[in-house]
Motif scaffolding. Structure first.
Motif, PDB file in Angstrom:
ATOM      1  N   ARG A 151      12.808  -2.496  14.349  1.00 48.54           N
ATOM      2  CA  ARG A 151      11.574  -1.829  13.930  1.00 48.54           C
ATOM      3  C   ARG A 151      10.877  -2.705  12.900  1.00 48.54           C
ATOM      4  NH1 ARG A 151       9.673   2.787  15.065  1.00 48.54           N
ATOM      5  NH2 ARG A 151      11.614   3.592  15.930  1.00 48.54           N
ATOM      6  N   ARG A 152       9.582  -2.849  13.063  1.00 50.35           N
ATOM      7  CA  ARG A 152       8.799  -3.635  12.116  1.00 50.35           C
ATOM      8  C   ARG A 152       8.781  -2.922  10.769  1.00 50.35           C
ATOM      9  NH1 ARG A 152       3.352  -3.514  14.071  1.00 50.35           N
ATOM     10  NH2 ARG A 152       3.108  -1.776  12.679  1.00 50.35           N
ATOM     11  N   GLU A 153       9.013  -3.687   9.723  1.00 48.90           N
ATOM     12  CA  GLU A 153       8.956  -3.108   8.379  1.00 48.90           C
ATOM     13  C   GLU A 153       7.518  -2.717   8.069  1.00 48.90           C
ATOM     14  OE1 GLU A 153      10.618  -5.649   5.397  1.00 48.90           O
ATOM     15  OE2 GLU A 153      12.423  -6.017   6.574  1.00 48.90           O
ATOM     16  N   PRO A 154       7.339  -1.593   7.361  1.00 50.31           N
ATOM     17  CA  PRO A 154       5.972  -1.226   6.983  1.00 50.31           C
ATOM     18  C   PRO A 154       5.403  -2.275   6.040  1.00 50.31           C
ATOM     19  CG  PRO A 154       7.577   0.280   5.991  1.00 50.31           C
ATOM     20  CD  PRO A 154       8.326  -0.663   6.880  1.00 50.31           C
ATOM     21  N   PRO A 155       4.112  -2.516   6.132  1.00 48.58           N
ATOM     22  CA  PRO A 155       3.506  -3.517   5.250  1.00 48.58           C
ATOM     23  C   PRO A 155       3.660  -3.106   3.794  1.00 48.58           C
ATOM     24  CG  PRO A 155       1.819  -2.420   6.583  1.00 48.58           C
ATOM     25  CD  PRO A 155       3.152  -1.880   6.998  1.00 48.58           C
ATOM     26  N   ARG A 156       3.916  -4.097   2.988  1.00 49.53           N
ATOM     27  CA  ARG A 156       4.037  -3.837   1.547  1.00 49.53           C
ATOM     28  C   ARG A 156       2.651  -3.687   0.954  1.00 49.53           C
ATOM     29  NH1 ARG A 156       8.543  -8.399   0.249  1.00 49.53           N
ATOM     30  NH2 ARG A 156      10.177  -7.461   1.488  1.00 49.53           N
ATOM     31  N   THR A 157       2.515  -2.713   0.076  1.00 54.14           N
ATOM     32  CA  THR A 157       1.214  -2.525  -0.563  1.00 54.14           C
ATOM     33  C   THR A 157       1.164  -3.382  -1.817  1.00 54.14           C
ATOM     34  OG1 THR A 157       2.062  -0.589  -1.731  1.00 54.14           O
ATOM     35  CG2 THR A 157       0.888  -0.185   0.316  1.00 54.14           C
ATOM     36  N   PRO A 158       0.085  -4.094  -1.970  1.00 54.19           N
ATOM     37  CA  PRO A 158      -0.030  -4.945  -3.152  1.00 54.19           C
ATOM     38  C   PRO A 158      -0.171  -4.086  -4.405  1.00 54.19           C
ATOM     39  CG  PRO A 158      -2.053  -5.019  -1.871  1.00 54.19           C
ATOM     40  CD  PRO A 158      -1.063  -4.189  -1.102  1.00 54.19           C
ATOM     41  N   ILE A 159       0.336  -4.603  -5.483  1.00 57.68           N
ATOM     42  CA  ILE A 159       0.208  -3.929  -6.773  1.00 57.68           C
ATOM     43  C   ILE A 159      -1.179  -4.243  -7.299  1.00 57.68           C
ATOM     44  CG2 ILE A 159       1.089  -3.776  -9.123  1.00 57.68           C
ATOM     45  CD1 ILE A 159       3.803  -4.686  -8.007  1.00 57.68           C
ATOM     46  N   THR A 160      -1.928  -3.183  -7.562  1.00 53.12           N
ATOM     47  CA  THR A 160      -3.290  -3.375  -8.064  1.00 53.12           C
ATOM     48  C   THR A 160      -3.425  -2.688  -9.414  1.00 53.12           C
ATOM     49  OG1 THR A 160      -4.041  -1.394  -6.910  1.00 53.12           O
ATOM     50  CG2 THR A 160      -4.291  -3.493  -5.755  1.00 53.12           C
ATOM     51  N   GLY A 161      -4.435  -3.057 -10.088  1.00 53.36           N
ATOM     52  CA  GLY A 161      -4.737  -2.417 -11.354  1.00 53.36           C
ATOM     53  C   GLY A 161      -3.991  -3.008 -12.540  1.00 53.36           C
ATOM     54  N   ILE A 162      -3.236  -4.056 -12.304  1.00 57.56           N
ATOM     55  CA  ILE A 162      -2.510  -4.666 -13.415  1.00 57.56           C
ATOM     56  C   ILE A 162      -3.404  -5.758 -13.982  1.00 57.56           C
ATOM     57  CG2 ILE A 162      -0.519  -6.040 -14.079  1.00 57.56           C
ATOM     58  CD1 ILE A 162       1.029  -4.674 -11.872  1.00 57.56           C
ATOM     59  N   THR A 163      -3.662  -5.617 -15.237  1.00 58.95           N
ATOM     60  CA  THR A 163      -4.462  -6.643 -15.913  1.00 58.95           C
ATOM     61  C   THR A 163      -3.673  -7.148 -17.092  1.00 58.95           C
ATOM     62  OG1 THR A 163      -5.580  -5.018 -17.270  1.00 58.95           O
ATOM     63  CG2 THR A 163      -6.663  -5.636 -15.202  1.00 58.95           C
ATOM     64  N   GLY A 164      -3.884  -8.301 -17.388  1.00 60.42           N
ATOM     65  CA  GLY A 164      -3.164  -8.865 -18.530  1.00 60.42           C
ATOM     66  C   GLY A 164      -4.096  -9.714 -19.349  1.00 60.42           C
ATOM     67  N   SER A 165      -3.864  -9.701 -20.598  1.00 61.49           N
ATOM     68  CA  SER A 165      -4.613 -10.595 -21.453  1.00 61.49           C
ATOM     69  C   SER A 165      -3.628 -11.397 -22.268  1.00 61.49           C
ATOM     70  CB  SER A 165      -5.573  -9.801 -22.358  1.00 61.49           C
ATOM     71  OG  SER A 165      -4.826  -8.998 -23.232  1.00 61.49           O
ATOM     72  N   ARG A 166      -3.997 -12.548 -22.467  1.00 59.35           N
ATOM     73  CA  ARG A 166      -3.113 -13.442 -23.208  1.00 59.35           C
ATOM     74  C   ARG A 166      -3.841 -13.840 -24.494  1.00 59.35           C
ATOM     75  NH1 ARG A 166       0.692 -17.803 -20.738  1.00 59.35           N
ATOM     76  NH2 ARG A 166       1.286 -18.805 -22.640  1.00 59.35           N
ATOM     77  N   SER A 167      -3.211 -13.535 -25.572  1.00 56.19           N
ATOM     78  CA  SER A 167      -3.849 -13.901 -26.835  1.00 56.19           C
ATOM     79  C   SER A 167      -2.922 -14.823 -27.602  1.00 56.19           C
ATOM     80  CB  SER A 167      -4.188 -12.672 -27.675  1.00 56.19           C
ATOM     81  OG  SER A 167      -3.037 -11.912 -27.899  1.00 56.19           O
ATOM     82  N   GLY A 168      -3.533 -15.661 -28.257  1.00 54.66           N
ATOM     83  CA  GLY A 168      -2.961 -16.502 -29.070  1.00 54.66           C
ATOM     84  C   GLY A 168      -2.048 -17.349 -29.455  1.00 54.66           C
TER      85      GLY A 168
END
Length: 168
Positions: A151-168
């Motif tokens: 059986r074909r594996e169900p497609p993986r859903t991408p993780i969305t909404g993750i934002t990152g900021s890099r400071s300093g």
């Protein structure tokens, strides 16, 4: 090598689109299957053809690259197990039943002394790990088969909404 493509409820010369959904009038693709059959001499020299056919049909069903490779290896392993029993000069047959997300592969040979493939071997363990569901069958006219269902594996859903900021 032969190819036979038909729907599960096919009428000769006509492809049945399957039952219609009353709400949309469209065919239900889940109940329709394509059937492809490959027949070749029961010799190891021809297995590359079968591996290629397996990969092409699995790709048609949108299996992942890993799943396609697993199926290629599984078909090769099943054939190796059966060719040891095959009567020289006979054929190896491989039938592919293609559903929406399921591929069933049946590899068969005619054996002089048909016996079920041993399930307590390393080869069977590898085959089961690669192909999903595996079973051996003894049929009429000294036919021995291995049936694999993947059986074909169900497609993986991408993780969305993750934002990152890099400071300093």
């Amino acid at each position: 090598m032969t190819e036979d493509t038909a729907a599960t409820t096919a009428v000769p010369g006509q492809r049945d689109p399957g039952p219609l959904d009353p709400g949309t009038g469209q065919a239900d693709r889940e109940t329709t299957q394509d059937h492809v059959k490959v027949c070749m001499p029961a010799e190891g020299a021809y297995l590359s053809v079968l591996r290629t056919a397996t990969a092409g049909l699995a790709a048609r069903l949108d299996f992942t690259l890993d799943e396609i490779e697993d199926l290629r290896i599984a078909v090769d392993e099943a054939c190796a197990m059966l060719l040891a029993q095959a009567i020289p000069g006979t054929n190896l047959e491989c039938a592919f039943d293609l559903g929406a997300d399921l591929m069933t592969i049946t590899v068969s040979v005619i054996a002089a002394e048909p016996r079920m493939p041993a399930k307590d071997t390393f080869a069977w363990t590898v085959l089961s790990a690669l192909a999903g569901t595996v079973e051996g069958r003894l049929g009429a006219d000294d036919q021995v088969s291995i049936v694999m269902r993947k059986r074909r594996e169900p497609p993986r859903t991408p993780i969305t909404g993750i934002t990152g900021s890099r400071s300093g």
